[in-house]
Design a protein around this motif. Sequence first.
Motif, PDB file in Angstrom:
ATOM      1  N   PRO A   1       0.792  -1.237   0.000  1.00 16.13           N
ATOM      2  CA  PRO A   1       0.000   0.000   0.000  1.00 16.13           C
ATOM      3  C   PRO A   1       0.820   1.281   0.000  1.00 16.13           C
ATOM      4  O   PRO A   1       0.322   2.328  -0.424  1.00 16.13           O
ATOM      5  CB  PRO A   1      -0.837  -0.119   1.293  1.00 16.13           C
ATOM      6  CG  PRO A   1      -0.926  -1.586   1.549  1.00 16.13           C
ATOM      7  CD  PRO A   1       0.383  -2.145   1.093  1.00 16.13           C
ATOM      8  N   THR A   2       2.080   1.248   0.470  1.00 19.35           N
ATOM      9  CA  THR A   2       2.905   2.450   0.477  1.00 19.35           C
ATOM     10  C   THR A   2       3.616   2.670  -0.850  1.00 19.35           C
ATOM     11  O   THR A   2       4.219   3.732  -1.062  1.00 19.35           O
ATOM     12  CB  THR A   2       3.958   2.383   1.594  1.00 19.35           C
ATOM     13  OG1 THR A   2       4.931   1.365   1.279  1.00 19.35           O
ATOM     14  CG2 THR A   2       3.307   2.059   2.927  1.00 19.35           C
ATOM     15  N   GLY A   3       3.592   1.690  -1.733  1.00 18.26           N
ATOM     16  CA  GLY A   3       4.284   1.799  -3.005  1.00 18.26           C
ATOM     17  C   GLY A   3       5.775   1.572  -2.921  1.00 18.26           C
ATOM     18  O   GLY A   3       6.500   1.845  -3.892  1.00 18.26           O
ATOM     19  N   SER A   4       6.288   1.046  -1.801  1.00 14.94           N
ATOM     20  CA  SER A   4       7.728   0.910  -1.579  1.00 14.94           C
ATOM     21  C   SER A   4       8.252  -0.503  -1.769  1.00 14.94           C
ATOM     22  O   SER A   4       9.469  -0.691  -1.834  1.00 14.94           O
ATOM     23  CB  SER A   4       8.081   1.382  -0.157  1.00 14.94           C
ATOM     24  OG  SER A   4       7.698   2.724   0.033  1.00 14.94           O
ATOM     25  N   ARG A   5       7.386  -1.511  -1.822  1.00 11.48           N
ATOM     26  CA  ARG A   5       7.828  -2.890  -1.960  1.00 11.48           C
ATOM     27  C   ARG A   5       6.923  -3.627  -2.956  1.00 11.48           C
ATOM     28  O   ARG A   5       5.721  -3.381  -3.022  1.00 11.48           O
ATOM     29  CB  ARG A   5       7.808  -3.630  -0.615  1.00 11.48           C
ATOM     30  CG  ARG A   5       8.719  -3.048   0.455  1.00 11.48           C
ATOM     31  CD  ARG A   5      10.176  -3.210   0.090  1.00 11.48           C
ATOM     32  NE  ARG A   5      11.063  -2.732   1.138  1.00 11.48           N
ATOM     33  CZ  ARG A   5      11.498  -1.477   1.243  1.00 11.48           C
ATOM     34  NH1 ARG A   5      11.113  -0.563   0.364  1.00 11.48           N
ATOM     35  NH2 ARG A   5      12.324  -1.127   2.222  1.00 11.48           N
ATOM     36  N   ILE A   6       7.540  -4.558  -3.695  1.00 11.27           N
ATOM     37  CA  ILE A   6       6.810  -5.452  -4.593  1.00 11.27           C
ATOM     38  C   ILE A   6       7.203  -6.883  -4.242  1.00 11.27           C
ATOM     39  O   ILE A   6       8.395  -7.190  -4.115  1.00 11.27           O
ATOM     40  CB  ILE A   6       7.133  -5.178  -6.071  1.00 11.27           C
ATOM     41  CG1 ILE A   6       6.667  -3.777  -6.479  1.00 11.27           C
ATOM     42  CG2 ILE A   6       6.472  -6.218  -6.982  1.00 11.27           C
ATOM     43  CD1 ILE A   6       7.053  -3.401  -7.896  1.00 11.27           C
ATOM     44  N   ALA A   7       6.215  -7.745  -4.072  1.00  8.93           N
ATOM     45  CA  ALA A   7       6.457  -9.165  -3.812  1.00  8.93           C
ATOM     46  C   ALA A   7       5.959  -9.974  -5.004  1.00  8.93           C
ATOM     47  O   ALA A   7       4.888  -9.687  -5.554  1.00  8.93           O
ATOM     48  CB  ALA A   7       5.763  -9.616  -2.530  1.00  8.93           C
ATOM     49  N   VAL A   8       6.742 -10.974  -5.393  1.00 10.85           N
ATOM     50  CA  VAL A   8       6.413 -11.812  -6.551  1.00 10.85           C
ATOM     51  C   VAL A   8       6.517 -13.268  -6.136  1.00 10.85           C
ATOM     52  O   VAL A   8       7.552 -13.708  -5.625  1.00 10.85           O
ATOM     53  CB  VAL A   8       7.366 -11.536  -7.730  1.00 10.85           C
ATOM     54  CG1 VAL A   8       6.994 -12.405  -8.924  1.00 10.85           C
ATOM     55  CG2 VAL A   8       7.334 -10.067  -8.120  1.00 10.85           C
ATOM     56  N   SER A   9       5.445 -14.024  -6.337  1.00  9.00           N
ATOM     57  CA  SER A   9       5.472 -15.469  -6.089  1.00  9.00           C
ATOM     58  C   SER A   9       5.505 -16.203  -7.416  1.00  9.00           C
ATOM     59  O   SER A   9       5.195 -15.637  -8.472  1.00  9.00           O
ATOM     60  CB  SER A   9       4.261 -15.900  -5.265  1.00  9.00           C
ATOM     61  OG  SER A   9       3.059 -15.679  -5.990  1.00  9.00           O
ATOM     62  N   PHE A  10       5.846 -17.499  -7.346  1.00  7.40           N
ATOM     63  CA  PHE A  10       6.056 -18.288  -8.552  1.00  7.40           C
ATOM     64  C   PHE A  10       5.222 -19.562  -8.493  1.00  7.40           C
ATOM     65  O   PHE A  10       4.850 -20.037  -7.418  1.00  7.40           O
ATOM     66  CB  PHE A  10       7.542 -18.615  -8.706  1.00  7.40           C
ATOM     67  CG  PHE A  10       8.415 -17.390  -8.708  1.00  7.40           C
ATOM     68  CD1 PHE A  10       8.606 -16.657  -9.863  1.00  7.40           C
ATOM     69  CD2 PHE A  10       9.011 -16.945  -7.524  1.00  7.40           C
ATOM     70  CE1 PHE A  10       9.393 -15.511  -9.857  1.00  7.40           C
ATOM     71  CE2 PHE A  10       9.790 -15.798  -7.510  1.00  7.40           C
ATOM     72  CZ  PHE A  10       9.987 -15.080  -8.683  1.00  7.40           C
TER      73      PHE A  10
ATOM     74  N   ALA B   1      10.140 -13.532  -4.202  1.00  6.75           N
ATOM     75  CA  ALA B   1      11.096 -12.472  -4.506  1.00  6.75           C
ATOM     76  C   ALA B   1      10.553 -11.138  -4.002  1.00  6.75           C
ATOM     77  O   ALA B   1       9.377 -10.819  -4.193  1.00  6.75           O
ATOM     78  CB  ALA B   1      11.358 -12.401  -6.007  1.00  6.75           C
ATOM     79  N   LEU B   2      11.421 -10.364  -3.350  1.00  8.39           N
ATOM     80  CA  LEU B   2      11.036  -9.069  -2.805  1.00  8.39           C
ATOM     81  C   LEU B   2      11.869  -7.980  -3.469  1.00  8.39           C
ATOM     82  O   LEU B   2      13.093  -8.090  -3.568  1.00  8.39           O
ATOM     83  CB  LEU B   2      11.249  -9.039  -1.285  1.00  8.39           C
ATOM     84  CG  LEU B   2      10.828  -7.757  -0.563  1.00  8.39           C
ATOM     85  CD1 LEU B   2       9.320  -7.571  -0.631  1.00  8.39           C
ATOM     86  CD2 LEU B   2      11.300  -7.775   0.894  1.00  8.39           C
ATOM     87  N   PHE B   3      11.182  -6.924  -3.913  1.00  6.83           N
ATOM     88  CA  PHE B   3      11.842  -5.813  -4.593  1.00  6.83           C
ATOM     89  C   PHE B   3      11.588  -4.515  -3.833  1.00  6.83           C
ATOM     90  O   PHE B   3      10.487  -4.285  -3.309  1.00  6.83           O
ATOM     91  CB  PHE B   3      11.322  -5.659  -6.025  1.00  6.83           C
ATOM     92  CG  PHE B   3      11.672  -6.803  -6.922  1.00  6.83           C
ATOM     93  CD1 PHE B   3      12.778  -6.753  -7.746  1.00  6.83           C
ATOM     94  CD2 PHE B   3      10.889  -7.947  -6.943  1.00  6.83           C
ATOM     95  CE1 PHE B   3      13.104  -7.811  -8.575  1.00  6.83           C
ATOM     96  CE2 PHE B   3      11.204  -9.014  -7.766  1.00  6.83           C
ATOM     97  CZ  PHE B   3      12.321  -8.944  -8.589  1.00  6.83           C
TER      98      PHE B   3
END
Length: 541
Positions: A464-473, A480-482
Amino acid sequence: GITVMQSEDSWSLKAKLWDTPMSKLGRRPNEPRVASVPSFSLYQDTTKPSFVGNNSKTERNYFTGVQSLHIPSPNVGLYGEITAGEVFCELVTLSGENDDFKIKQLAEIKAAAYTPVEVPETGTSLLSLPPASGASFWNSLQRLWMNDLPSSMKLPENAKITSFAWHKYLQKFAVSVQDDTICMYNMPQQKWSPLKLIHDSQVNVSCMDWKPCAGNTLAVGCRNGVFIWYILSEPQQKWSPLKLIHDSQVNVSCMDWKPCAGNTLAVGCRNGVFIWYILSKKNTDAEGEVVPNLRRMRETDTWYKHLEFPFLSPVTCVSWCPSGRFLAIGSANSNHVVLWDSFEDNMRRLEPSVQGGVTTLSWSPNGNYLLAGSTNKFWRLWETMTWSTQGFLKDKNLRSASWNHNSNYFAFGCENDSVLRFVHLEGAPPSLDAKSYGECTLTKEKIEKDFEVCGNISEVVWDPTGSRIAVSFTDTPLIALFLVYPQETLSVQPLGFIRGPKSSGPPRFIRFCPEFERGALLSMCWDEGIISFCPLYFKNE
């Protein structure tokens, strides 16, 4: 959570995970602590792509002319480590050896430790970790995450999670399992609700949604209709739902509460859309007149409107715009997106249509854009002032997409594809200038003898803060965390991988909690019926 505190002479929270045999940590004593890492590459688009406008008859490939820009690989770590969370752009993992400094990091920021929980088989949680201090807590955490569960605590097959929903502003969530039981968990208290939501007609639960502006109202969609549960605070009192049932409302597939008007619920099913008005008093407007064009359920204060579409059957996605005026409606069997104006009570088909059935409808947080994905490797973006549009042609179907909080970027992944892509929207409506911003390749690679990371993308979620992206596979367990730098131009940096329970396969759902004061809180649901959490601390206390 359980707060990590510092004592006068030593850290009161010390993890004695080194007492665990190394075989259970997945590494032999003489093996080096260096693991190979997959290659990460960010591709920055250097040319302006061709789009499909309102009057164009030719569709062109959206992502063309990209240039590879190599960026550092994130820390993968070792099989058997625990991801305790993030401390200001660094993922903290506990391995059972030399963890004193890492625990000190957690203690200095007063980090909370969120224990993994299991969906209860009975009215109470199967695992109950007491608020112990010192090594006992971390020993319990290590036993739960790294070791197999005792046979007496194995979950039944019907306890696997089928649906998950965070509350919109409280730190609690609801999960449904394969036997159609709904369980609720309170994060601050770290315990399950003593009662479960069960009803004989609540069969084949497909979706859940918490009512906005209400603390204890949950809507549950299933084969026979919708059940509205008013969850009471007294556990001794029996809970009974409000049943929204109609002969034509069968096989509910999706639903969405209307923002800014918590008593209105849109339900998509096999025979169109039902708009339910759930009222506590007589169905009247501000002047006391009966609202027209509504039908009343028998012996209730609930009214409904049935929106029928001969070309949309079944309805598979509904989504309210953030202002609550427009409802977007789509079907996987139709290439049309229908927009219902709740203020003027009229409908229109958005033109031009998408190619193939509509599978995804996603509004930007500010309501300026609507994104639609299809089953035919095509997706379309509308701006909501003049409803001008651009079409996008890709070689694979859209699988998951997520907007940033400023509504000027969105990230997405495609089916059977390992590339995370970004799109930038410049300007503001009525202009629509979207262009490819970049892409990050997440190719599956083996980092240890039988352990793989990355691969085809399953879910992409932006916090919600726009500071992190999480990606699952889809077929590897690590997430993966960005890191996303809050600048005018998007800057993305991989932070590392988040680990769940040792014996788990790929996560079924990953979701960010809508409210977390000191950063973001990521929840991960696993097929074994376990829900784990990863707090990301990147804001000062």
